[in-house]
Design a protein around this motif. Structure first.
Motif, PDB file in Angstrom:
ATOM      1  N   GLY A   1      13.559  -7.381  -5.131  1.00 11.85           N
ATOM      2  CA  GLY A   1      13.458  -6.160  -4.906  1.00 11.85           C
ATOM      3  C   GLY A   1      12.255  -5.474  -5.578  1.00 11.85           C
ATOM      4  O   GLY A   1      11.656  -4.783  -5.146  1.00 11.85           O
ATOM      5  N   ILE A   2      12.088  -5.875  -6.764  1.00 10.12           N
ATOM      6  CA  ILE A   2      11.346  -5.584  -7.823  1.00 10.12           C
ATOM      7  C   ILE A   2       9.814  -5.782  -7.194  1.00 10.12           C
ATOM      8  O   ILE A   2       8.915  -4.796  -7.377  1.00 10.12           O
ATOM      9  CB  ILE A   2      11.335  -5.686  -9.307  1.00 10.12           C
ATOM     10  CG1 ILE A   2      12.580  -5.340  -9.900  1.00 10.12           C
ATOM     11  CG2 ILE A   2      10.188  -5.534 -10.082  1.00 10.12           C
ATOM     12  CD1 ILE A   2      13.014  -5.757 -11.081  1.00 10.12           C
ATOM     13  N   ALA A   3       9.624  -6.876  -6.867  1.00 13.90           N
ATOM     14  CA  ALA A   3       8.180  -7.219  -6.359  1.00 13.90           C
ATOM     15  C   ALA A   3       7.846  -6.692  -5.155  1.00 13.90           C
ATOM     16  O   ALA A   3       6.670  -6.385  -4.822  1.00 13.90           O
ATOM     17  CB  ALA A   3       8.385  -8.849  -6.030  1.00 13.90           C
TER      18      ALA A   3
ATOM     19  N   LEU B   1      -0.810   4.545   8.144  1.00 18.71           N
ATOM     20  CA  LEU B   1      -0.682   3.215   7.623  1.00 18.71           C
ATOM     21  C   LEU B   1       0.093   3.556   6.164  1.00 18.71           C
ATOM     22  O   LEU B   1       0.940   2.772   5.841  1.00 18.71           O
ATOM     23  CB  LEU B   1      -1.961   2.753   7.412  1.00 18.71           C
ATOM     24  CG  LEU B   1      -2.780   2.046   8.360  1.00 18.71           C
ATOM     25  CD1 LEU B   1      -4.066   1.691   8.185  1.00 18.71           C
ATOM     26  CD2 LEU B   1      -2.042   0.948   8.879  1.00 18.71           C
ATOM     27  N   LEU B   2      -0.211   4.567   5.802  1.00 15.72           N
ATOM     28  CA  LEU B   2       0.760   5.118   4.595  1.00 15.72           C
ATOM     29  C   LEU B   2       2.185   5.254   4.830  1.00 15.72           C
ATOM     30  O   LEU B   2       3.104   4.684   4.026  1.00 15.72           O
ATOM     31  CB  LEU B   2      -0.057   6.476   3.984  1.00 15.72           C
ATOM     32  CG  LEU B   2       0.786   6.920   2.657  1.00 15.72           C
ATOM     33  CD1 LEU B   2       0.852   6.121   1.381  1.00 15.72           C
ATOM     34  CD2 LEU B   2       0.426   8.304   2.249  1.00 15.72           C
ATOM     35  N   LEU B   3       2.361   5.753   5.898  1.00 13.44           N
ATOM     36  CA  LEU B   3       3.689   5.915   6.161  1.00 13.44           C
ATOM     37  C   LEU B   3       4.372   4.479   6.624  1.00 13.44           C
ATOM     38  O   LEU B   3       5.693   4.237   6.395  1.00 13.44           O
ATOM     39  CB  LEU B   3       3.779   6.801   7.471  1.00 13.44           C
ATOM     40  CG  LEU B   3       3.605   8.153   7.244  1.00 13.44           C
ATOM     41  CD1 LEU B   3       3.592   9.170   8.594  1.00 13.44           C
ATOM     42  CD2 LEU B   3       4.482   8.978   6.264  1.00 13.44           C
ATOM     43  N   CYS B   4       3.678   3.566   7.159  1.00 19.61           N
ATOM     44  CA  CYS B   4       4.102   2.249   7.276  1.00 19.61           C
ATOM     45  C   CYS B   4       4.466   1.594   5.949  1.00 19.61           C
ATOM     46  O   CYS B   4       5.590   0.867   5.953  1.00 19.61           O
ATOM     47  CB  CYS B   4       3.010   1.420   8.047  1.00 19.61           C
ATOM     48  SG  CYS B   4       2.890   1.784   9.739  1.00 19.61           S
ATOM     49  N   PHE B   5       3.747   1.762   4.983  1.00 14.65           N
ATOM     50  CA  PHE B   5       3.904   1.058   3.785  1.00 14.65           C
ATOM     51  C   PHE B   5       5.337   1.706   3.290  1.00 14.65           C
ATOM     52  O   PHE B   5       6.286   1.170   2.475  1.00 14.65           O
ATOM     53  CB  PHE B   5       2.799   1.377   2.553  1.00 14.65           C
ATOM     54  CG  PHE B   5       1.821   0.527   2.873  1.00 14.65           C
ATOM     55  CD1 PHE B   5       1.948  -0.985   2.896  1.00 14.65           C
ATOM     56  CD2 PHE B   5       0.424   0.924   3.141  1.00 14.65           C
ATOM     57  CE1 PHE B   5       0.977  -1.935   3.097  1.00 14.65           C
ATOM     58  CE2 PHE B   5      -0.605   0.027   3.316  1.00 14.65           C
ATOM     59  CZ  PHE B   5      -0.185  -1.489   3.304  1.00 14.65           C
ATOM     60  N   LEU B   6       5.417   3.319   3.353  1.00 14.26           N
ATOM     61  CA  LEU B   6       6.434   3.965   2.659  1.00 14.26           C
ATOM     62  C   LEU B   6       7.774   3.425   3.326  1.00 14.26           C
ATOM     63  O   LEU B   6       8.808   3.671   2.567  1.00 14.26           O
ATOM     64  CB  LEU B   6       6.174   5.426   2.527  1.00 14.26           C
ATOM     65  CG  LEU B   6       5.036   6.074   1.661  1.00 14.26           C
ATOM     66  CD1 LEU B   6       4.670   7.325   1.703  1.00 14.26           C
ATOM     67  CD2 LEU B   6       5.424   5.564   0.072  1.00 14.26           C
TER      68      LEU B   6
ATOM     69  N   PHE C   1       4.908  -4.297  -4.724  1.00 14.46           N
ATOM     70  CA  PHE C   1       3.847  -4.421  -3.710  1.00 14.46           C
ATOM     71  C   PHE C   1       3.692  -3.317  -2.807  1.00 14.46           C
ATOM     72  O   PHE C   1       2.466  -2.998  -2.497  1.00 14.46           O
ATOM     73  CB  PHE C   1       4.181  -5.657  -3.119  1.00 14.46           C
ATOM     74  CG  PHE C   1       2.761  -6.254  -2.268  1.00 14.46           C
ATOM     75  CD1 PHE C   1       1.947  -6.609  -2.763  1.00 14.46           C
ATOM     76  CD2 PHE C   1       3.175  -6.157  -0.781  1.00 14.46           C
ATOM     77  CE1 PHE C   1       0.707  -6.990  -2.025  1.00 14.46           C
ATOM     78  CE2 PHE C   1       1.993  -6.416   0.074  1.00 14.46           C
ATOM     79  CZ  PHE C   1       0.822  -7.061  -0.783  1.00 14.46           C
ATOM     80  N   THR C   2       4.818  -2.565  -2.602  1.00 13.04           N
ATOM     81  CA  THR C   2       4.778  -1.567  -1.391  1.00 13.04           C
ATOM     82  C   THR C   2       3.976  -0.203  -2.275  1.00 13.04           C
ATOM     83  O   THR C   2       3.150   0.289  -1.593  1.00 13.04           O
ATOM     84  CB  THR C   2       6.198  -1.200  -0.957  1.00 13.04           C
ATOM     85  OG1 THR C   2       6.774  -2.327  -0.597  1.00 13.04           O
ATOM     86  CG2 THR C   2       6.153   0.093  -0.129  1.00 13.04           C
ATOM     87  N   SER C   3       4.435   0.017  -3.406  1.00 18.26           N
ATOM     88  CA  SER C   3       3.726   1.041  -4.003  1.00 18.26           C
ATOM     89  C   SER C   3       2.167   0.956  -4.359  1.00 18.26           C
ATOM     90  O   SER C   3       1.397   1.759  -4.249  1.00 18.26           O
ATOM     91  CB  SER C   3       4.369   1.393  -5.449  1.00 18.26           C
ATOM     92  OG  SER C   3       5.837   1.594  -5.374  1.00 18.26           O
ATOM     93  N   ALA C   4       1.894  -0.256  -4.751  1.00 19.14           N
ATOM     94  CA  ALA C   4       0.407  -0.702  -4.601  1.00 19.14           C
ATOM     95  C   ALA C   4      -0.074  -0.580  -3.534  1.00 19.14           C
ATOM     96  O   ALA C   4      -1.400   0.228  -3.439  1.00 19.14           O
ATOM     97  CB  ALA C   4       0.158  -2.004  -5.131  1.00 19.14           C
ATOM     98  N   CYS C   5       0.304  -1.008  -2.471  1.00 20.63           N
ATOM     99  CA  CYS C   5      -0.526  -0.688  -1.051  1.00 20.63           C
ATOM    100  C   CYS C   5      -0.459   0.753  -0.593  1.00 20.63           C
ATOM    101  O   CYS C   5      -1.585   1.265  -0.157  1.00 20.63           O
ATOM    102  CB  CYS C   5       0.280  -1.639  -0.056  1.00 20.63           C
ATOM    103  SG  CYS C   5       0.182  -3.322  -0.204  1.00 20.63           S
ATOM    104  N   SER C   6       0.712   1.373  -1.235  1.00 19.45           N
ATOM    105  CA  SER C   6       0.526   2.970  -0.810  1.00 19.45           C
ATOM    106  C   SER C   6      -0.645   3.568  -1.606  1.00 19.45           C
ATOM    107  O   SER C   6      -1.403   4.364  -0.917  1.00 19.45           O
ATOM    108  CB  SER C   6       1.961   3.431  -1.049  1.00 19.45           C
ATOM    109  OG  SER C   6       2.822   3.005  -0.480  1.00 19.45           O
TER     110      SER C   6
END
Length: 915
Positions: free
Chosen positions: A646-648, A691-696, A652-657
């Motif tokens: 979950g941390i990973a 794309l930002l919403l997709c990551f979030l 990764f989601t935060s970084a992509c965002s």
């Protein structure tokens, strides 16, 4: 002798008895014409003639009638005399006791008169049964309340452990003073026969019970434990003062269970007692989960071959416990064979037929017998009996046919009348020797086990006679409410009272027969112990009381038990070692159920006891621990922010965002540059926001599922991705229209503008919104606890209401992606200066590849990993879009600004047209 002659002979005796009873003055007609009556004899038998003469000529002499009958008959009956220990009384009790071990077999050639029966090997302990009968009768005769104005007598016969001797004795007892005649007793009214006490061996009791049962003559055995003797159809007048037939096998099995033995051998004698007793024991063992390691029968007499066969079975088997269901006389040869083969360390379980016997007096067997444990009749104390045993001597009981032989056994002396050849070295018996000086191991005056049974049997007869005497006229139990005549009662009348007696003997022991004519079992548990100074003895280590409640009938003092030299504690006797907790027993094919293998319990099952047959399944919210011995609460599992996965994913989601925001910032910061303008700034901004919403939206899948997140996460994912792909599709269409509209006379010029892309985006997002909204409304998702997804884990997951809508949503998303890919592929050859269809083509290839791979991976995973697969698909597909579409542009804008000019783009576009 012909049958007619036999009948006439019997009638002579019958006539003699009738005339004796009349006792008329027969001297008056001694000289009556002898020839006249003699001439009439052929027409009548002696019995008819006797009755006729008593009725017509009552003064005819008894002597004349008897002489005429004897003169008529040419043969004379000859009998073998049978010695008995008798005491005259008004009512006689018969006693059958095997004072000797066996009858000496004599060769009969029928050329001379057979000799009388001779027995050998005098048993002192059996003689004690004779003394118990004497003691009981003397007590009864001295008690005016129990037997008023009536004296009990007795006739005691030695059966010598012989069935023929037992039958012979009963025939003498029933026939009276004349030769043995079945079903006929030549006695005066008194003394009256009352009952037979005996026999000791079951085979002898069976033989005489069949005879006595014909006339329902009462028989009370003090030792016969054969199960079939309880059958009132075959033996209607048989009762016994020993334990019930079921008590002894039950007691043995209870003892086996107490010591956790499950693999036991059985050795039984080759007679009814051994066969029926061992069968009862096997049934009882089967009921309690105990297996028979082997079951062998002792042949009679034992042959070397049969003994070797039994010895081989004992040596081959793993059992340490063997039940011996036989008589003492049958076991000596077997135990001697065990000693010769040096088989030690076996625990012999003895039944009451041989535990307190002469087997234990043979020192050469002590090493084998050491540690023997078994059952014996409960040793009650008979008040005054010990003093009585010390008070007997030959002059006091001159009619005792056993006392002189007993005297020679307990004292080192011989009687002079035995015609000893050399009496110089032998002390003569005087009859004045003191019995108190005799060692207790020779003459046991403390152990009254079977003596109590004899004592109770005599008292049962006495109480039955008392009840018969107490009958009041008009209230009796017989026809017309009559009572029995004490001077002329029938055997069945006395038996009516015998089977109903209830009393407490002088030892306060309850005596009462059940419907089968038996007493409840009460046994002492004895242990044969040989001390270090080589002294042996039976020690009482417990008691079995069949009157007790279930589970409390057997009481043992284990600390007092000695198991022989090999074992310091209870020896094991199992086919296989016990299965520890966490395992279960799996029977071995083709072997008894006590032989098994131990298999570990399956996941989710436990066994917290040894030798468990079936493992217990844990409740749904619990799971077995590693040892399978207890259930523990299942781990509640979901894709949380605290665990590494979950941390990973969240990192990764935060970084992509952040990456997406950075790209959006770059495009906004350099919005007036030719490259940004040429790629439709508004669609680029809109696509980057999508794309930002997709990551979030990945964050909706991380953490413990709740009602809100379960309800919206799939719908949000579907709508946002459809919006994102619709933006890419609109961007692709815009590029195609823009380049096509530059051609002369192109009809697409009228479509240039923002209305077409916006309508495409709105259409794609709207259709997906309708699909997802219908899905949420019709099949709302909610959190649930999945007990079966992962072993030992409770997975908290969202229950998708309809998998069909899920694949419809993915199908529409795939349709948009494939449509965009096709259009972008077709437009890949447009001029490079303003053409981004190549990048769109690559991005859609990545996108479709990810989601095509997602479906089998999603289906094949469970629990939190299913969620992780979907998050990975979201992140990888979104990252593929942003990298393929925006990474080249950001590279030019940041690192190669000289290429971000209108001249460079125009020149590149021209080059593209030329090519």
């Amino acid at each position: 002798m012909s049958s007619a002659t036999q009948v006439q002979r019997i009638h002579i005796h019958q006539c003699s008895c009738l005339l004796k009873q009349e006792n008329k003055n027969y001297k008056r007609l001694r000289n009556v014409g002898y020839s006249i009556i003699y001439g009439m004899m052929p027409a009548w038998n002696c019995y008819s003639l006797c009755h006729m003469t008593m009725l017509v000529l009552p003064w005819i002499t008894h002597f004349i009638i008897i002489q005429m009958c004897k003169a008529l008959l040419s043969c004379e009956f000859s009998e073998l005399p049978l010695n008995a220990y008798k005491y005259e009384g008004q009512i006689i009790i018969g006693g059958l006791i095997p004072v000797h071990e066996k009858t000496i077999k004599q060769m009969v050639n029928f050329t001379a008169k057979p000799l009388s029966r001779t027995c050998e090997k005098f048993y002192i302990e059996k003689y004690q049964y004779v003394l118990a009968m004497l003691f009981a009768i003397e007590e009864i005769n001295s008690n005016p309340l129990l037997m008023p104005n009536i004296t009990l007598g007795y006739e005691i016969y030695d059966t010598c452990y012989s069935d023929m001797a037992a039958i012979d004795s009963v025939m003498y007892y029933l026939s009276g003073k004349q030769p043995k005649v079945p079903n006929y007793a030549c006695r005066s009214v008194l003394p009256k026969l009352s009952a037979v006490v005996g026999d000791s061996p079951s085979s002898g009791s069976v033989a005489i019970a069949q005879i006595l049962g014909l006339t329902y003559f009462p028989q009370i055995s003090y030792a016969s434990a054969l199960p079939s003797l309880a059958d009132k159809t075959q033996f209607p007048s048989f009762v016994r003062t020993v334990g019930t037939v079921d008590s002894q096998p039950v007691a043995v099995v209870q003892m086996i269970k107490h010591f956790n033995w499950s693999w036991v051998g059985i050795l039984s004698s080759n007679n009814d007692y051994g066969d029926q007793g061992s069968q009862k024991l096997k049934l009882e063992m089967a009921k309690n989960g105990i297996c028979v390691a082997f079951a062998k029968t002792l042949s009679t007499p034992p042959s070397k071959e049969s003994l070797n066969n039994i010895i081989n079975s004992i040596q081959k088997t793993k059992t340490n416990v063997i039940v011996l269901y036989a008589y003492a006389t049958e076991l000596i040869a077997f135990l001697q064979a065990v000693t010769d083969n040096k088989i030690y360390g076996k625990v012999w379980i003895a039944v009451g037929s041989w535990l307190p016997s002469a087997v234990f007096t043979q020192r050469d067997l002590w090493a084998v017998l050491n540690g023997t444990i078994g059952l014996a009749k409960y040793s009650s104390y008979i008040p005054g009996f010990q003093n009585f045993l010390y008070s007997i001597y030959p002059e006091k009981y001159p009619n005792d046919i056993f006392i002189k032989e007993f005297w020679e056994q307990v004292f080192p002396c011989k009687w002079r009348e035995n015609n000893l050849k050399d009496i110089s070295n032998v002390t003569s018996c005087t009859g004045k020797e003191n019995l108190t000086t005799v060692d207790n191991s020779v003459y046991d005056t403390t152990n009254f086990r079977l003596s109590v049974s004899v004592y109770n049997a005599v008292y049962a007869v006495a109480h039955a006679i008392y009840d018969m005497l107490s009958c009041q006229g008009g209230k009796g139990p017989f026809r017309n409410r009559t009572c029995a005549n004490i001077k002329d009662f029938q055997p069945w009348q006395l038996f009516h009272y015998v089977k109903r007696v209830q009393f407490l003997n002088s030892a306060r022991e309850r005596v009462a027969f059940d419907e089968k004519g038996e007493l409840k079992g009460l046994y002492d548990v004895l242990n044969w112990q040989v001390s270090q100074d080589l002294k042996g003895g039976l020690l009482k280590v417990g008691i079995f009381d069949d009157w007790g409640p279930n589970g409390e009938k057997l009481v043992l003092n284990e600390k007092s038990i000695i198991w022989g030299e090999r074992y310091k504690e209870v020896p094991p006797s199992v086919c296989c070692d016990s299965c520890p907790p966490g395992f279960r027993k799996v029977p071995r094919e083709g072997q008894p159920f006590c032989c098994y293998d131990c298999h570990p319990c399956s996941d989710g099952e436990i066994s917290n006891q040894t030798d468990t047959i079936d493992c217990l399944r844990c409740p749904e919210d619990q799971w077995s621990n590693d040892n399978r011995v207890k259930c523990i609460p299942k781990v509640i599992e979901f894709l949380s922010y605290e665990e590494p996965l979950g941390i990973a994913l969240s990192t990764f989601t935060s970084a992509c965002s952040l990456l997406t925001v950075s790209v959006l910032y770059i495009f906004i910061r350099f919005r007036d540059t030719p490259l940004v303008k040429a790629n439709n700034r508004s669609l680029s901004y809109l696509l980057l926001v999508a794309l930002l919403l997709c990551f979030l939206c990945s964050f909706l899948f991380i953490g413990r599922p709740s009602i809100i997140t379960c309800l919206i996460r799939q719908a949000v994912f579907g709508i946002i991705f459809s919006f994102c792909v619709s933006c890419i599709f609109a961007k692709t269409i815009t590029v195609v229209i823009a380049f096509s509209a530059t051609k002369p006379n192109s009809s697409l010029r009228k479509w240039v503008g923002s209305s077409i892309p916006n309508s495409m985006i709105l259409t794609g997002a709207s259709i997906q919104s309708v699909i997802c909204t219908t899905w949420v409304i019709m099949y709302p998702s909610s959190p649930e606890l999945n007990m079966k997804a992962t072993k030992g884990v409770i997975t908290v997951e969202c229950r998708d209401g309809s998998i069909v809508f899920f694949y419809v949503m993915l199908g529409f998303l795939g349709f948009l992606a494939v449509l965009t890919l096709v259009i972008a592929f077709v437009a890949r050859n447009l001029p490079d200066g303003f053409n981004e269809t190549k990048f769109i083509t690559f991005s859609m290839l990545v996108f479709t590849s990810v989601w095509i791979s997602f479906i089998p991976a999603y289906v094949s995973t469970k629990g939190k990993y299913m969620v992780a697969v979907e998050i990975f698909a979201i992140l990888s597909s979104t990252l593929g879009l942003i990298c393929c579409i925006f990474a080249p542009k950001c590279h030019i804008i940041i690192l190669k600004p000289h290429m971000n000019t209108k001249e460079y783009l125009i020149s590149k576009s021209k080059i593209g047209r030329k090519t």
